[in-house]
Write a protein that holds these residues in place. Structure first.
Motif, PDB file in Angstrom:
ATOM      1  N   SER A  10       0.937  -1.143  -0.063  1.00 39.80           N
ATOM      2  CA  SER A  10      -0.011  -0.032  -0.071  1.00 39.80           C
ATOM      3  C   SER A  10       0.935   1.071  -0.128  1.00 39.80           C
ATOM      4  CB  SER A  10      -0.799  -0.048   1.200  1.00 39.80           C
ATOM      5  OG  SER A  10      -0.046   0.096   2.328  1.00 39.80           O
ATOM      6  N   TYR A  11       0.386   2.423  -0.387  1.00 41.44           N
ATOM      7  CA  TYR A  11       1.185   3.680  -0.425  1.00 41.44           C
ATOM      8  C   TYR A  11       1.762   4.103   1.149  1.00 41.44           C
ATOM      9  CZ  TYR A  11       2.445   8.606  -0.143  1.00 41.44           C
ATOM     10  OH  TYR A  11       3.159   9.486  -0.004  1.00 41.44           O
ATOM     11  N   GLN A  12       0.974   3.534   2.031  1.00 43.07           N
ATOM     12  CA  GLN A  12       1.478   3.968   3.563  1.00 43.07           C
ATOM     13  C   GLN A  12       2.717   3.138   3.863  1.00 43.07           C
ATOM     14  OE1 GLN A  12      -1.883   3.736   2.721  1.00 43.07           O
ATOM     15  NE2 GLN A  12      -2.172   5.874   3.074  1.00 43.07           N
ATOM     16  N   GLN A  13       2.544   1.720   3.322  1.00 37.40           N
ATOM     17  CA  GLN A  13       3.693   0.918   3.687  1.00 37.40           C
ATOM     18  C   GLN A  13       5.091   1.335   2.642  1.00 37.40           C
ATOM     19  OE1 GLN A  13       1.851  -2.586   2.139  1.00 37.40           O
ATOM     20  NE2 GLN A  13       1.906  -3.677   3.881  1.00 37.40           N
ATOM     21  N   GLY A  52       4.373  -2.505 -17.860  1.00 37.48           N
ATOM     22  CA  GLY A  52       3.958  -1.166 -16.857  1.00 37.48           C
ATOM     23  C   GLY A  52       2.242  -1.319 -16.642  1.00 37.48           C
ATOM     24  N   VAL A  53       1.736  -1.731 -18.085  1.00 38.00           N
ATOM     25  CA  VAL A  53       0.143  -1.795 -17.898  1.00 38.00           C
ATOM     26  C   VAL A  53      -0.272  -2.766 -16.905  1.00 38.00           C
ATOM     27  CG1 VAL A  53      -1.914  -2.454 -18.961  1.00 38.00           C
ATOM     28  CG2 VAL A  53      -0.277  -1.125 -20.390  1.00 38.00           C
ATOM     29  N   PHE A  54       0.317  -3.987 -16.631  1.00 35.06           N
ATOM     30  CA  PHE A  54       0.014  -5.012 -15.760  1.00 35.06           C
ATOM     31  C   PHE A  54       0.310  -4.574 -14.337  1.00 35.06           C
ATOM     32  CE2 PHE A  54       0.026  -8.312 -19.185  1.00 35.06           C
ATOM     33  CZ  PHE A  54      -1.186  -8.578 -19.202  1.00 35.06           C
ATOM     34  N   ASP A  55       1.642  -3.759 -14.280  1.00 32.72           N
ATOM     35  CA  ASP A  55       1.956  -3.005 -12.835  1.00 32.72           C
ATOM     36  C   ASP A  55       0.841  -2.177 -12.250  1.00 32.72           C
ATOM     37  OD1 ASP A  55       3.804  -2.414 -10.727  1.00 32.72           O
ATOM     38  OD2 ASP A  55       4.125  -0.499 -11.724  1.00 32.72           O
ATOM     39  N   GLU A  56       0.395  -1.329 -13.221  1.00 28.64           N
ATOM     40  CA  GLU A  56      -0.837  -0.398 -12.725  1.00 28.64           C
ATOM     41  C   GLU A  56      -2.000  -1.445 -12.486  1.00 28.64           C
ATOM     42  OE1 GLU A  56      -0.466   2.713 -11.948  1.00 28.64           O
ATOM     43  OE2 GLU A  56       1.815   2.191 -12.364  1.00 28.64           O
ATOM     44  N   PHE A  57      -2.414  -2.374 -13.269  1.00 29.60           N
ATOM     45  CA  PHE A  57      -3.537  -3.268 -12.826  1.00 29.60           C
ATOM     46  C   PHE A  57      -3.299  -4.010 -11.749  1.00 29.60           C
ATOM     47  CE2 PHE A  57      -5.491  -7.475 -13.072  1.00 29.60           C
ATOM     48  CZ  PHE A  57      -6.689  -7.120 -13.204  1.00 29.60           C
ATOM     49  N   HIS A  58      -2.089  -4.357 -11.400  1.00 34.03           N
ATOM     50  CA  HIS A  58      -1.944  -5.040 -10.008  1.00 34.03           C
ATOM     51  C   HIS A  58      -2.092  -4.022  -8.893  1.00 34.03           C
ATOM     52  CE1 HIS A  58       0.996  -6.871  -7.199  1.00 34.03           C
ATOM     53  NE2 HIS A  58       0.159  -7.553  -6.966  1.00 34.03           N
ATOM     54  N   GLN A  59      -1.564  -2.701  -9.171  1.00 32.94           N
ATOM     55  CA  GLN A  59      -1.742  -1.684  -8.271  1.00 32.94           C
ATOM     56  C   GLN A  59      -3.390  -1.572  -7.743  1.00 32.94           C
ATOM     57  OE1 GLN A  59       0.423   1.796  -8.772  1.00 32.94           O
ATOM     58  NE2 GLN A  59       2.174   0.874  -9.128  1.00 32.94           N
ATOM     59  N   GLN A  60      -3.923  -1.651  -8.865  1.00 33.51           N
ATOM     60  CA  GLN A  60      -5.630  -1.486  -8.733  1.00 33.51           C
ATOM     61  C   GLN A  60      -5.953  -2.569  -7.655  1.00 33.51           C
ATOM     62  OE1 GLN A  60      -7.940  -1.750 -12.512  1.00 33.51           O
ATOM     63  NE2 GLN A  60      -9.590  -1.002 -11.247  1.00 33.51           N
ATOM     64  N   LEU A  61      -5.412  -3.739  -7.646  1.00 36.90           N
ATOM     65  CA  LEU A  61      -5.811  -4.697  -6.973  1.00 36.90           C
ATOM     66  C   LEU A  61      -5.558  -4.567  -5.282  1.00 36.90           C
ATOM     67  CD1 LEU A  61      -5.375  -7.727  -9.559  1.00 36.90           C
ATOM     68  CD2 LEU A  61      -7.551  -6.514  -8.817  1.00 36.90           C
ATOM     69  N   THR A  62      -4.719  -3.560  -5.446  1.00 37.52           N
ATOM     70  CA  THR A  62      -3.784  -3.637  -3.822  1.00 37.52           C
ATOM     71  C   THR A  62      -4.559  -2.262  -3.316  1.00 37.52           C
ATOM     72  OG1 THR A  62      -1.736  -4.309  -4.699  1.00 37.52           O
ATOM     73  CG2 THR A  62      -1.758  -3.086  -2.887  1.00 37.52           C
ATOM     74  N   GLY A  63      -4.944  -2.449  -2.170  1.00 35.38           N
ATOM     75  CA  GLY A  63      -5.570  -1.428  -1.343  1.00 35.38           C
ATOM     76  C   GLY A  63      -4.589  -0.026  -1.201  1.00 35.38           C
TER      77      GLY A  63
END
Length: 170
Positions: free
Chosen positions: A25-28, A115-126
């Motif tokens: 997460s961003y906080q981590q 890069g696209v998959f990385d952003e998609f993975h971020q969408q799944l991450t809180g």
């Protein structure tokens, strides 16, 4: 058994790093506490004239010096990691015998896809927000690395040809 080339090792390491960072997460992964507690940030106010919009307004006034600096560190990391990824991919392809343009094209499209998959993975991450702008930064970093690698390799090859011609004519 053959030892894997540095290109494979670097590309694999970058992919693992990207997956790890995207899973947090961003906080981590926030650098703000580190910047605030360990680095004097008064000099950041010299960049008060910088102001633009990137999902949110980006300026020293709107974010504060630590978050403003963190923004550029994070975007620099995007570009830097993808610079290394693009360079590693094109190196692997060129050493396997691919011609410069197909190798560069395949390396660039692969890096952008990552890069696209990385952003998609971020969408799944809180606590994370996927951004098209990050894919553009990723692709730009990869493209810069690919162009630099390809140009340097072509220059060095041309330099060797000139030297061998010179030695033959002497």
């Amino acid at each position: 058994m053959r030892r894997p080339s540095i290109g494979y090792i670097m590309a694999g390491a970058i992919l693992l790093l990207l997956f790890g960072f995207s899973s947090m997460s961003y906080q981590q992964q926030s650098l703000i506490p580190l910047l605030t507690n360990h680095i004097p940030l008064g000099w950041v106010y010299a960049f008060s004239f910088v102001s633009f919009h990137y999902e949110v307004p980006i300026s020293v006034a709107s974010l504060g010096p630590a978050a403003f600096l963190e923004f550029f560190i994070r975007k620099g990391m995007h570009a830097g990691l993808f610079f290394i990824l693009g360079t590693s991919l094109v190196h692997v392809l060129r050493t396997r015998g691919y011609r410069p343009v197909p190798a560069a094209f395949f390396a660039a499209t692969t890096a952008i896809t990552v890069g696209v998959f990385d952003e998609f993975h971020q969408q799944l991450t809180g606590g994370r927000t996927p951004l098209v702008g990050d894919v553009i930064i990723d692709g730009s970093g990869a493209a810069f690395g690919i162009v630099l690698y390809t140009a340097l390799r072509l220059f060095l090859k041309a330099d060797r040809l000139v030297k061998s011609e010179y030695q033959q004519s002497s």
